[in-house]
Write a protein that holds these residues in place. Structure first.
Motif, PDB file in Angstrom:
ATOM      1  N   GLY A  46      28.116  42.810 -31.759  1.00 35.11           N
ATOM      2  CA  GLY A  46      28.272  43.733 -32.886  1.00 35.11           C
ATOM      3  C   GLY A  46      29.559  43.433 -33.637  1.00 35.11           C
ATOM      4  N   LEU A 114      33.306  44.641 -26.984  1.00 38.81           N
ATOM      5  CA  LEU A 114      32.503  45.663 -27.666  1.00 38.81           C
ATOM      6  C   LEU A 114      33.468  46.477 -28.513  1.00 38.81           C
ATOM      7  CD1 LEU A 114      30.534  46.951 -24.519  1.00 38.81           C
ATOM      8  CD2 LEU A 114      29.688  45.307 -26.225  1.00 38.81           C
ATOM      9  N   SER A 117      31.312  50.103 -31.143  1.00 42.03           N
ATOM     10  CA  SER A 117      29.859  50.082 -31.025  1.00 42.03           C
ATOM     11  C   SER A 117      29.293  51.410 -31.526  1.00 42.03           C
ATOM     12  CB  SER A 117      29.463  49.901 -29.558  1.00 42.03           C
ATOM     13  OG  SER A 117      30.165  48.817 -29.000  1.00 42.03           O
ATOM     14  N   LEU A 130      25.917  50.771 -26.075  1.00 34.26           N
ATOM     15  CA  LEU A 130      26.173  49.440 -25.496  1.00 34.26           C
ATOM     16  C   LEU A 130      26.957  49.494 -24.187  1.00 34.26           C
ATOM     17  CD1 LEU A 130      26.771  47.092 -28.587  1.00 34.26           C
ATOM     18  CD2 LEU A 130      24.650  47.627 -27.383  1.00 34.26           C
ATOM     19  N   THR A 153      36.878  52.138 -29.088  1.00 30.20           N
ATOM     20  CA  THR A 153      36.117  53.076 -29.913  1.00 30.20           C
ATOM     21  C   THR A 153      37.041  54.179 -30.429  1.00 30.20           C
ATOM     22  OG1 THR A 153      34.218  54.595 -29.949  1.00 30.20           O
ATOM     23  CG2 THR A 153      35.454  54.510 -27.898  1.00 30.20           C
TER      24      THR A 153
END
Ligand SMILES: C[S@@+](CC[C@H](N)C(=O)[O-])C[C@H]1O[C@@H](n2cnc3c(N)ncnc32)[C@H](O)[C@@H]1O
Length: 217
Positions: A46, A114, A117, A130, A153
């Motif tokens: 991603g 990641l 995500s 994910l 994140t």
């Protein structure tokens, strides 16, 4: 945004087919040949417009990197950069995280990134996150022993969910985490992604963790 609505992107893909991989399953077990060396391969799932992976590939020229993205339009921005200024240790892949075991053989990937995500907040969509147990098993099947997952994140719920999912995997260890990356000891090393820049500008805190597979079952 569909690629059909952006003629420049459609043309870019048509005229530069050597610069990306549309059928990553054809390279399963042969990625090092594709890179023409035996250096470790790291995968970002991603990657969006690719700001993060580009900087990382420049910073670590002795490693190989794959930018994998399901959205052809987002990847077109990275494709454009790669054509203008090719990084020899970076490959672009149009691919879906759900299919990674079809793309990579066991132990073919050294580390996974990641970044921001999609959170999939609804409970019934939890499997799509994910960092769900389903994905953690897939990662184990393509990572080498000691392979790591780096996860960032701005979404507190997704972060809490991910920490719990990792804690429930007996062979996956949480090396470290922070609830405020930009004000932590890890900030100096941090490579800011496009989404990260946007979110932190709006005052969001950034959560980050690193987890590591210690053995195979
Ligand atoms: C919120 S964006 C983050 C982009 C970039 N990592 C960043 O931090 O700026 C999430 C990206 O993941 C991609 N993505 C979502 N699901 C995916 C999947 N199953 N396989 C591959 N990429 C996926 C999306 O197309 C999107 O570009």
């Amino acid at each position: 945004m569909r690629i059909k609505k952006r003629p420049w992107a459609k043309e870019l893909y048509e005229n530069n087919q050597d610069f990306y991989q549309k059928f990553p399953e054809n390279l399963k077990g042969n990625w090092q040949n594709y890179f023409e060396n035996s250096a470790p391969i790291e995968l970002e799932i991603g990657s969006g417009k690719g700001g993060f992976i580009t900087q990382l590939a420049k910073k670590e020229p002795k490693k190989n990197f794959i930018a994998m993205e399901i959205n052809e339009m987002a990847l077109a921005f990275l494709l454009r950069k790669q054509i203008a200024n090719p990084l020899p240790n970076l490959r672009l892949v149009i691919g879906n995280a759900h299919e990674i075991e079809r793309y990579f053989t066991m132990g073919e990937i050294a580390n996974i990134y990641l970044n921001f995500s999609d959170p999939w907040p609804k409970k019934r969509h939890a499997k799509r996150r994910l960092t769900s147990p389903e994905f953690l098993k897939k990662y184990q099947n393509i990572l080498q022993k000691g392979g790591k997952i780096h996860f960032k994140t701005d979404n507190e719920n997704l972060f809490a969910y991910s920490v719990k999912a990792i804690a429930n995997e007996s062979n996956l260890f949480l090396n470290y985490l922070t609830f405020d990356l930009h004000h932590s000891e890890y900030s100096e090393e941090n490579i800011v992604t496009e989404y990260e820049q946007k979110f932190s500008k709006n005052g969001s805190r950034i959560f980050m963790l690193e987890a590591q597979y210690l053995r195979r079952c």
